[in-house]
Design a protein around this motif. Structure first.
Motif, PDB file in Angstrom:
ATOM      1  N   UNK A 251      21.936  14.152 -11.908  1.00  0.00           N
ATOM      2  CA  UNK A 251      21.217  15.416 -12.014  1.00  0.00           C
ATOM      3  C   UNK A 251      20.381  15.608 -10.755  1.00  0.00           C
ATOM      4  N   UNK A 252      20.640  16.686 -10.046  1.00  0.00           N
ATOM      5  CA  UNK A 252      19.934  16.960  -8.788  1.00  0.00           C
ATOM      6  C   UNK A 252      18.921  18.095  -9.008  1.00  0.00           C
ATOM      7  N   UNK A 253      17.779  17.980  -8.345  1.00  0.00           N
ATOM      8  CA  UNK A 253      16.718  18.970  -8.538  1.00  0.00           C
ATOM      9  C   UNK A 253      16.922  20.236  -7.717  1.00  0.00           C
ATOM     10  N   UNK A 254      18.001  20.297  -6.918  1.00  0.00           N
ATOM     11  CA  UNK A 254      18.353  21.524  -6.193  1.00  0.00           C
ATOM     12  C   UNK A 254      19.864  21.567  -6.011  1.00  0.00           C
ATOM     13  N   UNK A 255      20.374  22.754  -5.757  1.00  0.00           N
ATOM     14  CA  UNK A 255      21.814  22.897  -5.534  1.00  0.00           C
ATOM     15  C   UNK A 255      22.242  22.296  -4.197  1.00  0.00           C
ATOM     16  N   UNK A 256      21.366  22.343  -3.200  1.00  0.00           N
ATOM     17  CA  UNK A 256      21.690  21.698  -1.928  1.00  0.00           C
ATOM     18  C   UNK A 256      21.938  20.207  -2.130  1.00  0.00           C
ATOM     19  N   UNK A 257      21.119  19.550  -2.934  1.00  0.00           N
ATOM     20  CA  UNK A 257      21.319  18.125  -3.214  1.00  0.00           C
ATOM     21  C   UNK A 257      22.604  17.920  -4.024  1.00  0.00           C
ATOM     22  N   UNK A 258      22.867  18.848  -4.930  1.00  0.00           N
ATOM     23  CA  UNK A 258      24.096  18.741  -5.717  1.00  0.00           C
ATOM     24  C   UNK A 258      25.327  18.748  -4.805  1.00  0.00           C
ATOM     25  N   UNK A 259      25.360  19.641  -3.836  1.00  0.00           N
ATOM     26  CA  UNK A 259      26.497  19.703  -2.918  1.00  0.00           C
ATOM     27  C   UNK A 259      26.608  18.422  -2.090  1.00  0.00           C
ATOM     28  N   UNK A 284      21.247  30.060  -6.624  1.00  0.00           N
ATOM     29  CA  UNK A 284      21.188  31.158  -5.668  1.00  0.00           C
ATOM     30  C   UNK A 284      22.201  30.996  -4.541  1.00  0.00           C
ATOM     31  N   UNK A 285      22.727  29.795  -4.345  1.00  0.00           N
ATOM     32  CA  UNK A 285      23.642  29.544  -3.237  1.00  0.00           C
ATOM     33  C   UNK A 285      24.832  30.504  -3.268  1.00  0.00           C
ATOM     34  N   UNK A 286      25.153  31.133  -2.142  1.00  0.00           N
ATOM     35  CA  UNK A 286      26.342  31.985  -2.101  1.00  0.00           C
ATOM     36  C   UNK A 286      27.592  31.180  -2.470  1.00  0.00           C
ATOM     37  N   UNK A 287      28.387  31.729  -3.379  1.00  0.00           N
ATOM     38  CA  UNK A 287      29.606  31.051  -3.789  1.00  0.00           C
ATOM     39  C   UNK A 287      29.417  30.006  -4.862  1.00  0.00           C
ATOM     40  N   UNK A 288      28.206  29.894  -5.413  1.00  0.00           N
ATOM     41  CA  UNK A 288      27.961  28.899  -6.461  1.00  0.00           C
ATOM     42  C   UNK A 288      28.886  29.109  -7.654  1.00  0.00           C
ATOM     43  N   UNK A 289      29.173  30.377  -7.958  1.00  0.00           N
ATOM     44  CA  UNK A 289      30.053  30.665  -9.083  1.00  0.00           C
ATOM     45  C   UNK A 289      31.484  30.248  -8.780  1.00  0.00           C
ATOM     46  N   UNK A 290      31.919  30.468  -7.519  1.00  0.00           N
ATOM     47  CA  UNK A 290      33.282  30.084  -7.150  1.00  0.00           C
ATOM     48  C   UNK A 290      33.447  28.570  -7.140  1.00  0.00           C
ATOM     49  N   UNK A 291      32.373  27.866  -6.767  1.00  0.00           N
ATOM     50  CA  UNK A 291      32.409  26.404  -6.763  1.00  0.00           C
ATOM     51  C   UNK A 291      32.291  25.835  -8.176  1.00  0.00           C
ATOM     52  N   UNK A 293      29.491  25.445  -9.887  1.00  0.00           N
ATOM     53  CA  UNK A 293      28.343  24.547  -9.997  1.00  0.00           C
ATOM     54  C   UNK A 293      27.668  24.667 -11.361  1.00  0.00           C
ATOM     55  N   UNK A 294      27.350  23.527 -11.944  1.00  0.00           N
ATOM     56  CA  UNK A 294      26.513  23.503 -13.134  1.00  0.00           C
ATOM     57  C   UNK A 294      25.075  23.507 -12.641  1.00  0.00           C
ATOM     58  N   UNK A 295      24.339  24.555 -12.978  1.00  0.00           N
ATOM     59  CA  UNK A 295      23.023  24.734 -12.388  1.00  0.00           C
ATOM     60  C   UNK A 295      22.158  25.567 -13.322  1.00  0.00           C
ATOM     61  N   UNK A 296      20.985  25.934 -12.822  1.00  0.00           N
ATOM     62  CA  UNK A 296      20.108  26.849 -13.548  1.00  0.00           C
ATOM     63  C   UNK A 296      19.672  27.924 -12.575  1.00  0.00           C
ATOM     64  N   UNK A 297      19.927  29.167 -12.941  1.00  0.00           N
ATOM     65  CA  UNK A 297      19.624  30.286 -12.058  1.00  0.00           C
ATOM     66  C   UNK A 297      18.151  30.667 -12.227  1.00  0.00           C
ATOM     67  N   UNK A 298      17.348  30.449 -11.164  1.00  0.00           N
ATOM     68  CA  UNK A 298      15.922  30.747 -11.255  1.00  0.00           C
ATOM     69  C   UNK A 298      15.695  32.258 -11.251  1.00  0.00           C
ATOM     70  N   UNK A 299      14.644  32.740 -11.951  1.00  0.00           N
ATOM     71  CA  UNK A 299      14.418  34.183 -12.120  1.00  0.00           C
ATOM     72  C   UNK A 299      13.660  34.802 -10.941  1.00  0.00           C
ATOM     73  N   UNK A 300      14.314  34.877  -9.795  1.00  0.00           N
ATOM     74  CA  UNK A 300      13.665  35.359  -8.574  1.00  0.00           C
ATOM     75  C   UNK A 300      13.145  36.785  -8.736  1.00  0.00           C
TER      76      UNK A 300
END
Length: 342
Positions: A251-259, A284-291, A293-300
């Motif tokens: 479990x990574x605390x950011x998507x950058x770490x996940x990648x 928020x990473x561009x293409x996260x949906x295409x990849x 990624x299991x993540x949590x979308x923060x409410x920007x």
């Protein structure tokens, strides 16, 4: 040497007097017309506006407001906008400020040792006589912010704050950590690595990771916590060592770490999620949906809207007597394809 005419001068050097002379009116008349104040014959108003446009006149809004003893300009200090999460926050803050009639003057901060550059940036913003500050970076502490709160209203956008007098519209990072950990537990994982930036590297990641760890332990899982540096690759080798020792999820605390973890797993000949499940956070990473990624979308968007709304309210009231506003916002779990049941 030939002289330079007013029409050749850059817009910021063209004055109201230049516009007035070109339109054949007094400076006071030109000033009122450019502000949209006073009553004039339609042809006079049109002539003044046409000459202002022809000359490239740009009104110095901040100077005009200072002369009137007030300013509607708000300072925004932002973490490096090259990070998609901060870039989107910047865009939404700008949109919301424009919608509410506030002007933002922005400074961005990259790598900063102990927040020194951020403190200097805040001093620069106050030197511009801003009416308030929106702080959209987690790299500056409450102790560093509190002296500025004695001078202007401050709203943190994104990070939670406990200091009295500093208002927030923030992501509920502990809840985000709990949501992600509950999802991993529901998939049956009981040996899990939690990879995060250290508290002084990313307070948001630290809050997420702490909540992940406590939720996993409460759910009966064995947890290896890796607290790393700022670079996405920091701590990845330690996470892989734990995987080799039997951990089934990272479990990574950011998507950058996940990648970064996914790249390292692929290089090690391991598949995701076949051999190891991996999760991140931000969404928020561009293409996260295409990849997938299991993540949590923060409410920007919600955070940006609330931050600007709070600032507007503070500027329209007595900020010293206003109660401290704390508004947490919860994002959305994105199950993705990088985490699977075992």
């Amino acid at each position: 040497m030939s002289g330079t005419s007013s029409s050749d001068a850059p817009g910021l050097r063209v004055t109201v007097s230049d516009v007035a002379a070109a339109a054949g009116v007094s400076r006071a008349t030109a000033t009122r017309a450019l502000k949209g104040e006073g009553r004039f014959a339609p042809e006079t108003q049109e002539r003044i506006l046409a000459e202002a446009e022809r000359l490239g006149y740009v009104r110095n809004t901040m100077a005009a407001e200072l002369a009137a003893g007030r300013t509607g300009t708000v300072g925004l200090m932002l973490r490096d906008a090259s990070n998609p999460a901060y870039g989107l926050l910047f865009s939404r803050l700008q949109d919301e400020a424009h919608r509410r009639g506030l002007d933002l003057v922005t400074v961005t901060i990259g790598a900063d040792v102990q927040g020194a550059e951020q403190v200097n940036a805040l001093h620069r913003l106050l030197g511009m006589r801003v009416a308030g500050l929106i702080v959209a970076t987690g790299g500056i502490t409450a102790a560093q912010l509190e002296p500025f709160a004695d001078q202007v209203p401050i709203v943190r956008a994104g990070r939670v704050e406990t200091a009295e007098g500093i208002h927030t519209a923030h992501y509920d990072d502990p809840e985000h950590g709990r949501m992600l950990a509950s999802h991993v537990l529901s998939l049956g994982h009981r040996r899990v690595v939690v990879l995060s930036g250290a508290e002084d590297v990313s307070f948001a990641e630290h809050l997420r990771a702490s909540a992940m760890e406590s939720t996993l332990v409460a759910g009966g899982a064995s947890v290896t916590l890796v607290s790393a540096g700022a670079a996405p690759t920091d701590g990845v080798n330690e996470a892989l060592d734990a995987v080799r020792d039997g951990a089934t999820a990272v479990m990574c605390a950011s998507d950058y770490r996940q990648l970064a973890v996914m790249r390292a797993l692929r290089a090690a000949g391991l598949s995701v999620p076949g051999d190891v499940s991996v999760t991140g956070c931000d969404g928020i990473l561009p293409g996260a949906d295409l990849l997938g990624l299991t993540t949590l979308r923060i409410p920007v968007e919600a955070v940006a809207s609330a931050a600007v709304e709070t600032m507007q309210l503070l500027l329209s009231s007595d900020a010293d007597s206003a109660p401290t506003v704390r508004q947490p916002f919860v994002g959305t779990l994105v199950p993705g394809a990088t985490a699977a049941a075992i």
